[in-house]
Design a protein around this motif. Sequence first.
Motif, PDB file in Angstrom:
ATOM      1  N   THR A 190       0.784  -1.190  -0.023  1.00  0.00           N
ATOM      2  CA  THR A 190       0.085  -0.118  -0.078  1.00  0.00           C
ATOM      3  C   THR A 190       0.941   1.295   0.036  1.00  0.00           C
ATOM      4  O   THR A 190       0.526   2.212  -0.678  1.00  0.00           O
ATOM      5  CB  THR A 190      -0.848   0.020   1.162  1.00  0.00           C
ATOM      6  N   ALA A 191       1.831   1.234   0.714  1.00  0.00           N
ATOM      7  CA  ALA A 191       2.636   2.458   0.845  1.00  0.00           C
ATOM      8  C   ALA A 191       3.442   2.837  -0.572  1.00  0.00           C
ATOM      9  O   ALA A 191       3.582   3.848  -0.830  1.00  0.00           O
ATOM     10  CB  ALA A 191       3.651   2.206   1.994  1.00  0.00           C
TER      11      ALA A 191
ATOM     12  N   GLY B 152     -10.413 -10.066  -1.081  1.00  0.00           N
ATOM     13  CA  GLY B 152     -11.289  -9.575  -2.250  1.00  0.00           C
ATOM     14  C   GLY B 152     -10.713  -8.217  -2.846  1.00  0.00           C
ATOM     15  O   GLY B 152     -10.585  -8.055  -3.944  1.00  0.00           O
ATOM     16  N   LEU B 153     -10.565  -7.538  -1.699  1.00  0.00           N
ATOM     17  CA  LEU B 153      -9.997  -5.898  -2.135  1.00  0.00           C
ATOM     18  C   LEU B 153      -8.667  -6.041  -2.687  1.00  0.00           C
ATOM     19  O   LEU B 153      -8.354  -5.434  -3.622  1.00  0.00           O
ATOM     20  CB  LEU B 153      -9.942  -5.111  -0.943  1.00  0.00           C
ATOM     21  N   ALA B 154      -8.011  -7.040  -2.052  1.00  0.00           N
ATOM     22  CA  ALA B 154      -6.154  -7.163  -2.637  1.00  0.00           C
ATOM     23  C   ALA B 154      -6.601  -7.580  -4.194  1.00  0.00           C
ATOM     24  O   ALA B 154      -5.594  -7.166  -5.041  1.00  0.00           O
ATOM     25  CB  ALA B 154      -5.686  -7.960  -1.753  1.00  0.00           C
TER      26      ALA B 154
ATOM     27  N   GLY C  54      -8.250   4.356  -8.232  1.00  0.00           N
ATOM     28  CA  GLY C  54      -8.835   3.389  -7.552  1.00  0.00           C
ATOM     29  C   GLY C  54      -8.047   2.245  -6.910  1.00  0.00           C
ATOM     30  O   GLY C  54      -8.425   1.556  -6.005  1.00  0.00           O
ATOM     31  N   VAL C  55      -6.649   2.227  -7.502  1.00  0.00           N
ATOM     32  CA  VAL C  55      -5.763   1.018  -6.917  1.00  0.00           C
ATOM     33  C   VAL C  55      -5.500   1.329  -5.471  1.00  0.00           C
ATOM     34  O   VAL C  55      -5.455   0.692  -4.686  1.00  0.00           O
ATOM     35  CB  VAL C  55      -4.473   0.972  -7.729  1.00  0.00           C
ATOM     36  N   ARG C  56      -5.284   2.829  -5.485  1.00  0.00           N
ATOM     37  CA  ARG C  56      -4.817   3.434  -4.140  1.00  0.00           C
ATOM     38  C   ARG C  56      -6.010   3.208  -2.852  1.00  0.00           C
ATOM     39  O   ARG C  56      -5.702   2.941  -1.763  1.00  0.00           O
ATOM     40  CB  ARG C  56      -4.417   4.683  -4.284  1.00  0.00           C
ATOM     41  N   ARG C  57      -7.127   3.488  -3.507  1.00  0.00           N
ATOM     42  CA  ARG C  57      -8.280   3.524  -2.534  1.00  0.00           C
ATOM     43  C   ARG C  57      -8.577   2.179  -2.067  1.00  0.00           C
ATOM     44  O   ARG C  57      -8.888   1.754  -0.905  1.00  0.00           O
ATOM     45  CB  ARG C  57      -9.412   4.066  -3.157  1.00  0.00           C
TER      46      ARG C  57
ATOM     47  N   ILE D 193      -5.869   1.026   0.469  1.00  0.00           N
ATOM     48  CA  ILE D 193      -6.107   1.705   1.612  1.00  0.00           C
ATOM     49  C   ILE D 193      -7.275   0.908   2.432  1.00  0.00           C
ATOM     50  O   ILE D 193      -7.288   0.862   3.479  1.00  0.00           O
ATOM     51  CB  ILE D 193      -6.550   3.182   1.334  1.00  0.00           C
ATOM     52  N   ALA D 194      -8.442   0.602   1.756  1.00  0.00           N
ATOM     53  CA  ALA D 194      -9.453   0.042   2.257  1.00  0.00           C
ATOM     54  C   ALA D 194      -9.041  -1.437   2.833  1.00  0.00           C
ATOM     55  O   ALA D 194      -9.419  -1.737   3.917  1.00  0.00           O
ATOM     56  CB  ALA D 194     -10.653  -0.099   1.386  1.00  0.00           C
ATOM     57  N   ALA D 195      -8.223  -2.060   2.069  1.00  0.00           N
ATOM     58  CA  ALA D 195      -7.675  -3.326   2.389  1.00  0.00           C
ATOM     59  C   ALA D 195      -6.809  -3.467   3.472  1.00  0.00           C
ATOM     60  O   ALA D 195      -6.992  -4.106   4.630  1.00  0.00           O
ATOM     61  CB  ALA D 195      -6.872  -4.163   0.946  1.00  0.00           C
ATOM     62  N   SER D 196      -6.154  -2.286   3.757  1.00  0.00           N
ATOM     63  CA  SER D 196      -5.326  -1.977   4.917  1.00  0.00           C
ATOM     64  C   SER D 196      -5.986  -1.694   5.893  1.00  0.00           C
ATOM     65  O   SER D 196      -5.849  -2.180   7.066  1.00  0.00           O
ATOM     66  CB  SER D 196      -4.055  -0.929   4.567  1.00  0.00           C
TER      67      SER D 196
END
Length: 147
Positions: free
Chosen positions: A78-79, A134-136, A90-93, A96-99
């Motif tokens: 994520t970082a 799923g988010l990853a 979209g990838v960043r968000r 972040i949600a997955a983290s």
Amino acid sequence: MQGKQILLFLTIASIFMAIVVGAYVTVAGFGDKCGTELPRDWPGCLGGAFPPLELGPVAEYMHRILAALSTLLLFVTTALYLRDPAASTGVRRTLIAASILLFAQVLLGGAVIVGQEEALLVAAHQGLAVFTFGLAVAALSLQRRQT
């Protein structure tokens, strides 16, 4: 695949392995084999740094190791994506949600230990794990569509 995508793929694989081993630990009834007293029994096992060489404690400890590895990999991934100006929003968000969910997952895992495997806590723990996975996967899909 570029470096960040490979890291994201490894992150997904580690989350999957943590889910599978965690499901085994639950079904086999090994969820309390490293003890239930925090902080004495976590992150170690039965008051020690490592588990005794018995199936139950080793299985639960392996789940903890895989969960820690997944957490580290997801946070680093994520970082890296957050620092990449070419990464899509979209990838960043999604990462972040997955983290955030994985952080909640770790806290819930502690609650499962202290709650002595209360069924509702275990189900919530498993559900969050699957959602994080799923988010990853979604983040990797979004990244691959971008390139």
